[in-house]
Design a protein around this motif. Structure first.
Motif: not given
Length: 92
Positions: A16-23, A33, A25-26
């Motif tokens: 979930s942390f990686y998905l938030s980085l990939y999308l 990126q 969100l951070f």
């Protein structure tokens, strides 16, 4: 909590942390990126494989440091050779 539950929880947290980085969100710099985040899973797999190979090599190097396991393995090899000799197989 069992080890399986801990492993699943950790995998979900990391993914979930990686998905938030990939999308995105951070907020990250565009260079990070576009160049680093997409290859993080491959980097993790390569690093994990290198770590596993190191552990395997270290286990092979320190195998003689466990005299009980070494003696047990040598005894099993002798038994296997004797069994194969009774069946007519040349093992030397």
């Amino acid at each position: 909590m069992t080890r399986a539950q801990q492993t699943i929880s950790l995998a979900l947290l990391v993914s979930s942390f990686y998905l938030s980085l990939y999308l995105g969100l951070f907020p990250l710099p565009p260079a990070v990126q576009e160049a680093i985040v997409p290859v993080l899973p491959f980097w993790f797999l390569v690093s994990f494989g290198a770590w596993l190979l190191f552990r395997l090599g270290w286990g092979l190097l320190t195998f003689r440091d466990t005299p009980d396991a070494y003696a047990e393995l040598m005894e099993e090899i002798k038994m296997a050779k004797a069994d194969l000799r009774t069946k007519g197989v040349d093992v030397d």
